[in-house]
Design an enzyme around this catalytic site. Structure first.
Site, PDB file in Angstrom:
ATOM      1  N   GLY A 500      30.072   9.023 -39.030  1.00  0.00           N
ATOM      2  CA  GLY A 500      30.757  10.232 -38.607  1.00  0.00           C
ATOM      3  C   GLY A 500      32.170   9.919 -38.170  1.00  0.00           C
ATOM      4  N   PHE A 504      38.759  10.247 -31.780  1.00  0.00           N
ATOM      5  CA  PHE A 504      39.125   8.870 -31.452  1.00  0.00           C
ATOM      6  C   PHE A 504      39.210   7.979 -32.679  1.00  0.00           C
ATOM      7  CE2 PHE A 504      34.610   9.191 -31.662  1.00  0.00           C
ATOM      8  CZ  PHE A 504      34.259   8.083 -32.417  1.00  0.00           C
ATOM      9  N   ASP A 633      29.244  16.168 -20.167  1.00  0.00           N
ATOM     10  CA  ASP A 633      28.973  16.821 -21.460  1.00  0.00           C
ATOM     11  C   ASP A 633      27.531  16.547 -21.885  1.00  0.00           C
ATOM     12  OD1 ASP A 633      29.332  18.296 -23.727  1.00  0.00           O
ATOM     13  OD2 ASP A 633      30.553  16.816 -24.779  1.00  0.00           O
TER      14      ASP A 633
END
Length: 778
Positions: A500, A504, A633
């Site tokens: 993926g 970043f 998160d």
């Protein structure tokens, strides 16, 4: 005119004696006004229902009368003078299903008129049929109750006597037969074949061969009234799996016999195309071969071993054909997979090969990660340029030792001075030195793993204008016990394919050598940093230090870093089943719908499974809370699933790209997971261990809905309004009341009333004695 809802052009085109009582319906009942159907419909729109009655002048019906009625479904011609209907009268009316020809003057009627129609009802009462072979087919249909004829009283004239058709014997009137006498029809391409068809019938039948396009001109010889011989020379592979049909027909009916040829031939590659990206990468191909070929691939001239990540998949079989359509499927290929791919197909009769270039991605490294890194040495003297390499002299050795000793002494003195200075500067804090972690500007969620923040970290509008957000870490042996970040040699890392991509950089599946003492090679997830700025390097270093501290069975394991050259790399353990959200969806009741019928069906998760998952995440949260780390998160998309349903908390920073609808953009760059956030985090940007507990309650809701998005029926703005006004997510249908009580404990309005230790204990108790749950809503 009395027309209702019929298109205007049709009404204008009709004779004044016809009516259109409903849309697309034509009715003509006034006597002696219609003699031809074609004249009536000239230039009109095409009706689906035609009703003609009391028309003594209408005596025949041919293809010319009906060729324009493409949409005709119901036809009635009754109480009229119809005497003749041609064999091809309905050749163009492929939708005609109901035909009423009652009370006309028909004395005979051919089966050929109706053979191709989807006929559901045929009404023929009141016609003066002659008892002959020409209506024997009607007798057979009537006795077999076809087209509703079994419910009708059909009569025919035998001389001057009117008799019932269904019981009247019609002598010497039988359907024909056809039988192909054939040898072994397994042939090789280029062979010849002779086939003999025997036909019989009373009355006598005519026969013919019905053939596909056979390439060479076939020869048909009539040996007698009952025998037809077909000869085909130089058989082509195009005849493979094709039917050769012998047809016999007479006035009673039709008979057919077919033989399918089996033509063997060497393989042929019909198609080989460049790789195309789908859910996976696919190099599409089509091949034809009989017998079925062996399919293999070469990569850069060498045999390509197939496995779960690179394999041949047949995606389509053509019916009655030997053509195979498929693709070489590559799951997440990287630059390592760039090269020449050769498709090789072979069977006992021959072999075929074709090549194509495959290019999937550019090399993310400035060198091959499979090769050792070259180390440049500044020459201290004259080097030996021979093939044997440099020769070390005694003087060089003595000089090297002296330099090493001097450097060691200098380093010791430097460290001593630094320690004294630190003690003096830190006398105001009884805990020692301060360490700060700087997050990206305006983005408290920018880091890939959110273990960067300790305790409470409210974000104010003033602070957002600063270059970074700073949080003080308390010096504690638990946090920074001289944590040494492990360094992995780049030559030990071999990328396999991309997993993926996030803001970043990219995450790859890789193979790492010498990582664990009990394994020579270990599958790992490699996170490659996109930016190489000084700030990015500092953030990289801080994150690596923090991740090294976190050691728990339900936190994704951090193995270390690779800082030799670019890009900078972090190495994590690889969790084979991916993120928990997709895992839940693929093991839920809607898995087949979400997968669009593709792939193997997965078993549905049970209540026990879901409790195990929840308890493991809660265990990881207890650990983080004990260190006062705030995740910020927490969601199923940021948990990973491994072997034997092991679940761990972690996030490679891809979730904001893959699950972009789960985030709400605030200002320029900040992406907030508002559907998982408590009111204090939404209103005041206050993130604490208690706000993580609220998020854990939403994670529980996700687990028991098999991965649905919280507040999925609402927009982001509407979701914010519901959360801040105190509304709660509804209890999922598969969720016991005991589990929903735990969710509500996570959603206490006052943060201090939320306790992760209490929640973890309650989940552990439920795992040991699962509640009995009845799905009364189902």
């Amino acid at each position: 005119w009395g027309c209702l809802r019929l298109p205007l052009p049709l009404c204008h085109a009709l004779a004044a004696h016809c009516r259109c009582p409903a849309s697309h319906t034509l009715r003509c009942r006034e006597p002696l006004t219609v003699s031809s159907l074609s004249a009536l419909l000239l230039g009109a729109h095409r009706p689906t229902d035609v009703i003609i009655e009391n028309q003594a002048l209408l005596t025949s019906l041919t293809r010319d009368d009906t060729r324009m009625l493409w949409d005709l479904r119901h036809l009635t011609i009754s109480n009229s003078g119809l005497q003749y209907i041609s064999d091809d009268a309905f050749q163009d009316n492929h939708r005609l299903s109901h035909v009423n020809l009652s009370f006309n003057a028909l004395t005979s009627l051919s089966w050929k008129t109706f053979q191709h129609l989807p006929l559901q009802e045929l009404t023929l009462e009141g016609n003066p049929f002659n008892c002959s072979c020409g209506i024997r087919w009607l007798q057979l249909w009537q006795n077999g109750s076809r087209a509703e004829l079994g419910n009708q009283s059909l009569l025919c004239w035998e001389g001057s006597m009117l008799v019932a058709l269904d019981s009247h014997p019609l002598h010497d009137c039988e359907p024909p037969t056809a039988r192909i006498e054939h040898p072994d029809v397994v042939l090789r391409q280029g062979d010849s074949v002779n086939l003999t068809c025997h036909i019989w019938g009373e009355p006598s039948a005519t026969g013919e061969w019905v053939l596909p396009h056979v390439g060479s001109e076939p020869s048909v010889t009539k040996l007698s009234e009952w025998e037809l011989v077909l000869e085909i020379n130089n058989i082509s592979s195009s005849l493979n799996h094709k039917d050769l049909t012998c047809r016999a027909e007479n006035s009673v009916g039709l008979a057919e016999d077919s033989v399918m040829l089996n033509v063997t031939f060497p393989p042929v590659i019909l198609l080989l195309s460049e790789a195309i990206p789908q859910h996976f990468w696919c190099i599409p191909f089509s091949v034809d071969s009989n017998p079925t070929p062996r399919i293999l691939w070469l990569f850069n001239g060498s045999m390509l071993p197939e496995g779960p990540y690179i394999h041949t998949r047949i995606v389509e079989y053509e019916p009655n054909s030997t053509v195979l359509h498929g693709c070489l499927q590559l799951n997440r290929p990287t630059h390592v997979n760039n090269g020449n791919y050769t498709l090789v197909v072979q069977n006992p009769l021959g072999r075929a090969a074709r090549s194509i270039q495959g290019r999937f991605m550019d090399n993310p490294f400035s060198f091959s990660p499979e090769e050792p890194i070259p180390v440049s040495i500044s020459p201290l003297g004259t080097r030996n340029s021979s093939l044997e390499g440099p020769v070390e002299t005694a003087d060089e050795h003595t000089f090297g030792v002296s330099v090493a000793v001097a450097l060691a002494v200098f380093a010791s003195l430097f460290l001593s001075v630094m320690l004294i200075a630190l003690n003096k500067c830190g006398h105001r804090s009884k805990f020692g030195i301060n360490r700060s972690a700087v997050l990206a500007p305006e983005d408290g969620l920018a880091m890939s793993l959110h273990f960067m923040t300790l305790g409470s970290s409210p974000v104010s509008s003033t602070e957002s204008k600063l270059d970074g957000l700073k949080s003080n870490f308390i010096e504690n042996p638990q946090y920074f016990c001289n944590a040494c970040v492990h360094h992995v040699q780049r030559r030990d890392i071999v990328l396999k394919w991309e997993l993926g991509e996030g803001a970043f950089g990219k995450v790859f599946l890789a193979e790492c050598s010498h990582l664990l003492p009990e394994q020579e090679k270990t599958l790992v997830a490699v996170k490659a940093l996109k930016e190489v700025t000084e700030n990015a390097r500092l953030d990289f270093q801080r994150e690596a230090e923090l991740l090294t501290v976190l050691q728990h069975e339900h936190i994704v394991k951090f193995y270390g870093v690779c800082t030799e050259g670019d890009p900078l790399i972090m190495v994590f353990e690889y969790m084979k089943h991916g993120d928990l959200n997709r895992f839940l969806r693929s093991h839920g009741p809607d898995a087949k719908i979400l997968d669009q019928g593709q792939g193997q069906p997965c078993g549905q998760l049970t209540l026990s499974h879901m409790l195990q998952i929840a308890t493991q995440i809660a265990s990881g949260m207890v650990y983080l809370a004990s260190l006062h780390f705030v995740h910020r998160d927490l969601a199923t998309r940021n948990c990973l699933v491994g072997h034997d349903l092991v679940v761990k908390i972690g996030d490679f920073g891809m979730s904001r790209d893959i699950y972009s609808t789960d985030y709400y953009r605030v200002g320029g760059r900040t992406m907030l997971p508002i559907r998982w956030m408590p009111p204090e985090s939404i209103l005041y940007r206050k993130f604490t261990t208690e706000s993580d507990i609220w998020s854990f309650g939403v994670v529980l809701w996700e687990i028991f809905t098999y991965g649905k998005q919280p507040w999925y029926q609402l927009s982001n703005t509407e979701a914010i309004e519901c959360i801040t006004q105190g509304r709660e997510l509804e209890r999922p249908r598969t969720c016991p009341s005991e589990v929903y009580d735990i969710m509500q404990s996570c959603w206490q309005r006052e943060p201090q009333q939320r306790s992760i230790q209490d929640i973890h204990s309650r989940l552990q108790a439920l795992v040991k004695t699962p509640p009995i749950y009845l799905d009364i809503l189902g």
